[in-house]
Design an enzyme around this catalytic site. Structure first.
Site, short mmCIF file in Angstrom:
data_model
loop_
_atom_site.label_atom_id
_atom_site.label_comp_id
_atom_site.label_asym_id
_atom_site.label_seq_id
_atom_site.Cartn_x
_atom_site.Cartn_y
_atom_site.Cartn_z
N GLY A 46 1.15 -1.17 0.05
CA GLY A 46 0.07 -0.10 0.16
C GLY A 46 1.02 1.30 -0.05
O GLY A 46 1.94 1.10 0.59
N GLN A 51 3.36 10.00 1.10
CA GLN A 51 4.50 9.17 1.21
C GLN A 51 5.42 9.55 -0.15
O GLN A 51 6.49 9.26 -0.13
CB GLN A 51 4.07 7.72 1.28
CG GLN A 51 3.50 7.43 2.62
CD GLN A 51 3.42 5.92 2.77
OE1 GLN A 51 2.53 5.21 2.18
NE2 GLN A 51 4.49 5.00 3.29
N CYS A 93 5.97 0.21 7.61
CA CYS A 93 5.64 1.45 6.73
C CYS A 93 6.93 1.69 6.01
O CYS A 93 8.00 1.77 6.64
CB CYS A 93 5.12 2.49 7.76
SG CYS A 93 4.69 4.13 6.83
N LEU A 94 6.53 1.96 4.72
CA LEU A 94 7.80 2.21 3.80
C LEU A 94 8.22 3.57 4.32
O LEU A 94 9.42 3.96 3.85
CB LEU A 94 7.25 2.26 2.33
CG LEU A 94 6.83 1.15 1.66
CD1 LEU A 94 6.24 1.37 0.51
CD2 LEU A 94 7.74 0.03 1.54
N HIS A 135 -4.27 1.79 7.54
CA HIS A 135 -2.87 2.38 7.37
C HIS A 135 -2.86 3.31 6.37
O HIS A 135 -2.38 4.52 6.89
CB HIS A 135 -1.98 1.44 7.18
CG HIS A 135 -0.42 1.61 7.40
ND1 HIS A 135 0.29 1.20 8.05
CD2 HIS A 135 0.10 2.10 6.31
CE1 HIS A 135 1.43 1.49 7.98
NE2 HIS A 135 1.39 2.36 6.82
N GLU A 136 -3.55 3.20 5.24
CA GLU A 136 -3.30 4.13 4.27
C GLU A 136 -4.38 5.42 4.61
O GLU A 136 -3.79 6.47 4.22
CB GLU A 136 -3.45 3.44 2.76
CG GLU A 136 -2.49 2.44 2.51
CD GLU A 136 -1.04 2.60 2.59
OE1 GLU A 136 -0.69 3.73 2.53
OE2 GLU A 136 -0.66 1.71 2.89
N HIS A 139 -2.41 7.51 6.88
CA HIS A 139 -1.67 8.43 6.06
C HIS A 139 -2.10 9.89 5.63
O HIS A 139 -1.45 10.79 5.85
CB HIS A 139 -0.84 7.80 4.96
CG HIS A 139 0.22 6.81 5.52
ND1 HIS A 139 1.51 7.42 6.06
CD2 HIS A 139 0.59 5.61 5.14
CE1 HIS A 139 2.40 6.34 6.10
NE2 HIS A 139 2.02 5.26 5.63
ZN LIG Z 1 2.86 3.54 5.78
#
Ligand SMILES: [Zn+2]
Length: 172
Positions: A46, A51, A93-94, A135-136, A139
């Site tokens: 995701g 991000q 998380c990236l 999660h997204e 963000h």
């Molecule tokens: Zn994340």
């Protein structure tokens, strides 16, 4: 299409609420294409627009990481319209490479938003899909999984994250 650099914890764009999309045109298509490529390149399941440094309410999710075209979900201005139960599993998380935590999430969610053709879409997700949606969507509300940990764990992790961010030294 291009891979975009992934913004890391501490950058203001990750900690502020993103704006709703109001214009459907080529820039939005390019943004979504770049988000998908960046998600697959990472690789991740995701990605949210902030991000890659874009403060717009756009998310992409693909639990198959590009293996199955039918699993790719693009949602513009998504909202959680239903939530039910609880689950807690390790998440990464990236934007916070090298860290993980287990925030409490709903066991099931219904998410509604628009696609690139401006058609309304809704998805009913449990398990990993429910966690990915939450999660997204977090963000685009300026929240990271760290912000949902217990105060003790959160403070401990934030101390480490501040050091990483200061040195710009992330484990990738
Ligand atoms: Zn994340």
């Amino acid at each position: 299409m291009s891979l975009r650099p992934i913004v890391k914890w501490g950058e203001p764009v990750l900690h502020e609420a993103s704006k709703p999309v109001s214009e459907w045109g080529v820039p939005l298509q390019t943004l979504v294409t770049d988000m998908i490529e960046t998600m697959y390149g990472a690789p991740g399941i995701g990605l949210a627009a902030p991000q890659i440094g874009v403060a717009l309410r756009v998310i992409v999710v693909d639990l198959s990481v590009g293996e199955d075209k039918d699993q790719l979900i693009t949602l513009i201005n998504p909202e959680l319209v239903e939530r039910e139960g609880e689950q807690s599993h390790e998440e990464g998380c990236l934007s916070i490479p090298g860290f993980g935590g287990s925030p409490v999430r709903p066991a099931r969610v219904v998410v509604r938003g628009l696609d690139l053709e401006r058609k309304e879409r809704s998805y009913d997700g449990t398990g990993l899909l429910a966690r990915a949606f939450c999660h997204e969507i977090d963000h685009i509300d300026g929240l990271l999984f760290v912000d949902r940990l217990s105060p003790l764990k959160r403070d401990l992790m934030k101390r480490k994250l501040r050091k990483k961010a200061r040195a710009n030294d992330w484990d990738e």
